[in-house]
Design a protein around this motif. Structure first.
Motif, PDB file in Angstrom:
ATOM      1  N   PRO A  68       3.403  -2.771 -21.083  1.00 35.34           N
ATOM      2  CA  PRO A  68       2.698  -2.293 -19.879  1.00 35.34           C
ATOM      3  C   PRO A  68       1.797  -3.354 -19.253  1.00 35.34           C
ATOM      4  O   PRO A  68       1.615  -3.361 -18.038  1.00 35.34           O
ATOM      5  N   ILE A  69       1.244  -4.247 -20.065  1.00 39.95           N
ATOM      6  CA  ILE A  69       0.346  -5.280 -19.534  1.00 39.95           C
ATOM      7  C   ILE A  69       1.115  -6.247 -18.640  1.00 39.95           C
ATOM      8  O   ILE A  69       0.671  -6.593 -17.535  1.00 39.95           O
ATOM      9  N   GLN A  70       2.315  -6.669 -19.084  1.00 36.76           N
ATOM     10  CA  GLN A  70       3.130  -7.569 -18.274  1.00 36.76           C
ATOM     11  C   GLN A  70       3.616  -6.868 -17.010  1.00 36.76           C
ATOM     12  O   GLN A  70       3.624  -7.456 -15.924  1.00 36.76           O
ATOM     13  N   LEU A  71       4.015  -5.612 -17.146  1.00 35.65           N
ATOM     14  CA  LEU A  71       4.470  -4.847 -15.989  1.00 35.65           C
ATOM     15  C   LEU A  71       3.357  -4.718 -14.950  1.00 35.65           C
ATOM     16  O   LEU A  71       3.586  -4.939 -13.750  1.00 35.65           O
ATOM     17  N   ILE A  72       2.167  -4.379 -15.398  1.00 34.66           N
ATOM     18  CA  ILE A  72       1.035  -4.232 -14.481  1.00 34.66           C
ATOM     19  C   ILE A  72       0.732  -5.546 -13.775  1.00 34.66           C
ATOM     20  O   ILE A  72       0.465  -5.582 -12.572  1.00 34.66           O
ATOM     21  N   ALA A  73       0.802  -6.650 -14.512  1.00 36.19           N
ATOM     22  CA  ALA A  73       0.549  -7.966 -13.905  1.00 36.19           C
ATOM     23  C   ALA A  73       1.566  -8.260 -12.801  1.00 36.19           C
ATOM     24  O   ALA A  73       1.214  -8.756 -11.726  1.00 36.19           O
ATOM     25  N   ASP A  74       2.841  -7.956 -13.052  1.00 41.97           N
ATOM     26  CA  ASP A  74       3.877  -8.187 -12.041  1.00 41.97           C
ATOM     27  C   ASP A  74       3.665  -7.297 -10.821  1.00 41.97           C
ATOM     28  O   ASP A  74       3.810  -7.746  -9.671  1.00 41.97           O
ATOM     29  N   ILE A  75       3.328  -6.039 -11.056  1.00 39.50           N
ATOM     30  CA  ILE A  75       3.110  -5.110  -9.942  1.00 39.50           C
ATOM     31  C   ILE A  75       1.923  -5.555  -9.101  1.00 39.50           C
ATOM     32  O   ILE A  75       1.995  -5.561  -7.860  1.00 39.50           O
ATOM     33  N   GLN A  76       0.840  -5.932  -9.751  1.00 41.86           N
ATOM     34  CA  GLN A  76      -0.339  -6.367  -9.005  1.00 41.86           C
ATOM     35  C   GLN A  76      -0.057  -7.631  -8.200  1.00 41.86           C
ATOM     36  O   GLN A  76      -0.482  -7.757  -7.047  1.00 41.86           O
ATOM     37  N   GLN A  77       0.675  -8.560  -8.783  1.00 43.16           N
ATOM     38  CA  GLN A  77       1.005  -9.781  -8.059  1.00 43.16           C
ATOM     39  C   GLN A  77       1.892  -9.493  -6.857  1.00 43.16           C
ATOM     40  O   GLN A  77       1.712 -10.054  -5.776  1.00 43.16           O
ATOM     41  N   TYR A  78       2.825  -8.575  -7.036  1.00 38.44           N
ATOM     42  CA  TYR A  78       3.770  -8.274  -5.958  1.00 38.44           C
ATOM     43  C   TYR A  78       3.093  -7.535  -4.807  1.00 38.44           C
ATOM     44  O   TYR A  78       3.352  -7.808  -3.640  1.00 38.44           O
ATOM     45  N   TYR A  79       2.217  -6.596  -5.134  1.00 31.06           N
ATOM     46  CA  TYR A  79       1.663  -5.717  -4.108  1.00 31.06           C
ATOM     47  C   TYR A  79       0.331  -6.190  -3.518  1.00 31.06           C
ATOM     48  O   TYR A  79      -0.148  -5.575  -2.560  1.00 31.06           O
ATOM     49  N   GLN A  80      -0.249  -7.240  -4.040  1.00 34.33           N
ATOM     50  CA  GLN A  80      -1.577  -7.612  -3.562  1.00 34.33           C
ATOM     51  C   GLN A  80      -1.571  -7.984  -2.082  1.00 34.33           C
ATOM     52  O   GLN A  80      -2.485  -7.616  -1.328  1.00 34.33           O
ATOM     53  N   ASN A  81      -0.542  -8.700  -1.618  1.00 37.77           N
ATOM     54  CA  ASN A  81      -0.492  -9.068  -0.204  1.00 37.77           C
ATOM     55  C   ASN A  81      -0.218  -7.863   0.682  1.00 37.77           C
ATOM     56  O   ASN A  81      -0.772  -7.744   1.777  1.00 37.77           O
ATOM     57  N   LYS A  82       0.624  -6.965   0.220  1.00 35.41           N
ATOM     58  CA  LYS A  82       0.902  -5.764   1.001  1.00 35.41           C
ATOM     59  C   LYS A  82      -0.340  -4.883   1.096  1.00 35.41           C
ATOM     60  O   LYS A  82      -0.619  -4.296   2.135  1.00 35.41           O
ATOM     61  N   LYS A  83      -1.077  -4.801   0.004  1.00 36.23           N
ATOM     62  CA  LYS A  83      -2.272  -3.961  -0.010  1.00 36.23           C
ATOM     63  C   LYS A  83      -3.318  -4.505   0.956  1.00 36.23           C
ATOM     64  O   LYS A  83      -4.002  -3.755   1.645  1.00 36.23           O
ATOM     65  N   GLN A  84      -3.433  -5.824   1.028  1.00 38.06           N
ATOM     66  CA  GLN A  84      -4.422  -6.429   1.916  1.00 38.06           C
ATOM     67  C   GLN A  84      -4.087  -6.174   3.381  1.00 38.06           C
ATOM     68  O   GLN A  84      -4.977  -6.051   4.220  1.00 38.06           O
ATOM     69  N   SER A  85      -2.806  -6.094   3.703  1.00 32.10           N
ATOM     70  CA  SER A  85      -2.405  -5.927   5.095  1.00 32.10           C
ATOM     71  C   SER A  85      -2.233  -4.462   5.489  1.00 32.10           C
ATOM     72  O   SER A  85      -1.981  -4.164   6.648  1.00 32.10           O
ATOM     73  N   ARG A  86      -2.376  -3.557   4.552  1.00 31.85           N
ATOM     74  CA  ARG A  86      -2.124  -2.154   4.835  1.00 31.85           C
ATOM     75  C   ARG A  86      -3.309  -1.521   5.562  1.00 31.85           C
ATOM     76  O   ARG A  86      -4.450  -1.623   5.130  1.00 31.85           O
ATOM     77  N   ALA A  87      -3.035  -0.847   6.662  1.00 36.17           N
ATOM     78  CA  ALA A  87      -4.079  -0.177   7.420  1.00 36.17           C
ATOM     79  C   ALA A  87      -4.556   1.067   6.672  1.00 36.17           C
ATOM     80  O   ALA A  87      -3.826   1.664   5.883  1.00 36.17           O
ATOM     81  N   SER A  88      -5.794   1.476   6.922  1.00 35.35           N
ATOM     82  CA  SER A  88      -6.349   2.635   6.229  1.00 35.35           C
ATOM     83  C   SER A  88      -5.824   3.943   6.802  1.00 35.35           C
ATOM     84  O   SER A  88      -5.773   4.956   6.099  1.00 35.35           O
ATOM     85  N   LEU A  89      -5.417   3.945   8.074  1.00 31.58           N
ATOM     86  CA  LEU A  89      -4.894   5.151   8.687  1.00 31.58           C
ATOM     87  C   LEU A  89      -3.393   5.242   8.449  1.00 31.58           C
ATOM     88  O   LEU A  89      -2.608   4.447   8.967  1.00 31.58           O
ATOM     89  N   HIS A  90      -2.989   6.235   7.668  1.00 28.11           N
ATOM     90  CA  HIS A  90      -1.577   6.409   7.389  1.00 28.11           C
ATOM     91  C   HIS A  90      -1.347   7.840   6.926  1.00 28.11           C
ATOM     92  O   HIS A  90      -2.250   8.474   6.361  1.00 28.11           O
ATOM     93  N   THR A  91      -0.157   8.349   7.170  1.00 27.25           N
ATOM     94  CA  THR A  91       0.170   9.708   6.736  1.00 27.25           C
ATOM     95  C   THR A  91       0.389   9.788   5.228  1.00 27.25           C
ATOM     96  O   THR A  91       0.400  10.879   4.661  1.00 27.25           O
ATOM     97  N   TRP A  92       0.593   8.639   4.593  1.00 22.99           N
ATOM     98  CA  TRP A  92       0.807   8.579   3.149  1.00 22.99           C
ATOM     99  C   TRP A  92      -0.377   7.918   2.465  1.00 22.99           C
ATOM    100  O   TRP A  92      -0.905   6.917   2.940  1.00 22.99           O
ATOM    101  N   GLN A  93      -0.792   8.495   1.325  1.00 25.41           N
ATOM    102  CA  GLN A  93      -1.806   7.873   0.481  1.00 25.41           C
ATOM    103  C   GLN A  93      -1.114   7.328  -0.771  1.00 25.41           C
ATOM    104  O   GLN A  93      -0.369   8.051  -1.433  1.00 25.41           O
TER     105      GLN A  93
END
Length: 364
Positions: A68-93
């Motif tokens: 799980p530690i390696q998986l979490i590291a990969d997920i965080q690395q992959y999604y960090q740029n998307k998370k930074q660019s994601r707007a707060s207003l969205h129909t999905w949380q």
């Protein structure tokens, strides 16, 4: 902060037992409308494009006990740029932090990838709805059309809803959308032809796993079509599945003065807040240039007739050669883009795809 204990317990249970289905095809075929309708049932969670399952498939799908530690590291690395660019207003949380907490502290042993995928999808909530009663997850991913064997290997009982729309209407929708990355007619037509040709072949191999639904049938025969879809999924048909635009209208009213409510977002969500109307079904006839229709017919005609669409142009061999030669640069680009970003994209190493997301802003 982690989820409340009762919600966490329900989500963990659902991550073990929820049935998985996929909506596949190509983009701009009315699947956002279908997804919204399915989310009118408490039994069903129909998620938007998130690319999670195939993103980490090659690295983790065949592991018997994931670290799980390696998986979490990969997920965080992959999604960090998307998370930074994601707007707060969205129909999905998206509760990514809760998902990672659950994987690290409450995941079963051995940790398998099928559980991880269900848990991730259950961390997505539409219009603030709870997922505690979810028994069926429908993942809307047009990118997965070329990866049916992999998805069946991971989820042996998976089913597929193939959403189809007239290829000329799809081209028209792409061209009319602002900031659209895929707008070349040859590119859209090639994606349409190759994806639906491949899905038809897969349907012959797994005839009980596929339901082909035409967008035109959804907007003209909504009641009958949704009954057919619910029967295929295995959920009860309810009248509220035909009235989910009302929930969207309430949400839109509550957020209409939000500082991030751009004209583009307002139009998109306002369209989903209206009852289904067939009035735009063949607007491509007035919008597309004859040369664009001719090119699309050349590429898609044979596959299109199989699904009940009638080509306007039926050129002979010499006319086809002329049309193709006139659009050669567009066709070369279309073939390259199809091979790299559709057919073989998820076969690239995860490290390469992380760099594509980070540096080229690839939205997969």
């Amino acid at each position: 902060n982690p989820m409340k204990a009762n919600t966490l317990s329900a989500m963990m249970r659902n991550a073990h037992t929820a049935k998985i289905l996929f909506i596949v095809g190509i983009g701009r075929r009315g699947t956002t409308l279908l997804m919204q309708s399915l989310n009118g049932s408490e039994q069903c969670l129909s998620t938007p494009e998130n690319h999670f399952i195939m993103t980490f498939y090659d690295k983790y799908a065949h592991q018997k006990n994931i670290d799980p530690i390696q998986l979490i590291a990969d997920i965080q690395q992959y999604y960090q740029n998307k998370k930074q660019s994601r707007a707060s207003l969205h129909t999905w949380q998206y509760y990514l932090a809760d998902f990672l907490y659950r994987i690290q502290h409450h995941s079963p042993k051995p940790l398998q990838y099928s559980y991880v995928c269900r848990a991730f999808l259950l961390s997505m909530h539409y219009l603030g709805q709870s997922n505690e009663q979810v028994t069926h997850i429908v993942d809307k991913e047009h990118d997965y059309s070329q990866y049916i064997p992999q998805l069946i290997a991971l989820f042996p009982n998976a089913k597929f809803i193939v959403s189809i729309r007239d290829y000329r209407a799809v081209i028209n929708s792409h061209q009319q959308s602002p900031n659209e990355r895929i707008s070349l007619p040859a590119h859209v037509a090639l994606l349409w032809r190759n994806n639906y040709r491949y899905l038809s072949q897969q349907n012959k191999l797994y005839p009980d796993k596929f339901l082909f639904i035409r967008y035109e049938d959804i907007i003209v025969q909504q009641h009958e079509t949704m009954q057919k879809i619910c029967q295929f999924i295995g959920i009860q048909f309810e009248q509220q599945l035909l009235e989910t635009h009302i929930n969207m209208r309430h949400w839109l009213t509550q957020h209409q003065n939000h500082p991030e409510m751009t004209p583009r977002k307002a139009k998109k969500w306002n369209d989903l807040a209206q009852p289904i109307s067939p009035k735009h079904g063949e607007s491509w006839r007035q919008s597309l240039a004859p040369r664009t229709i001719a090119l699309a017919d050349c590429i898609c005609a044979q596959t299109a007739t199989h699904f009940g669409y009638t080509p306007i142009y039926q050129p002979n061999l010499m006319q086809r050669i002329f049309i193709y030669s006139k659009n050669l640069p567009q066709l070369i680009y279309a073939l390259f883009a199809y091979l790299i970003f559709a057919k073989y994209y998820y076969r690239l190493p995860l490290s390469v795809r992380i760099k594509l997301v980070k540096y080229l802003k690839v939205k997969k």
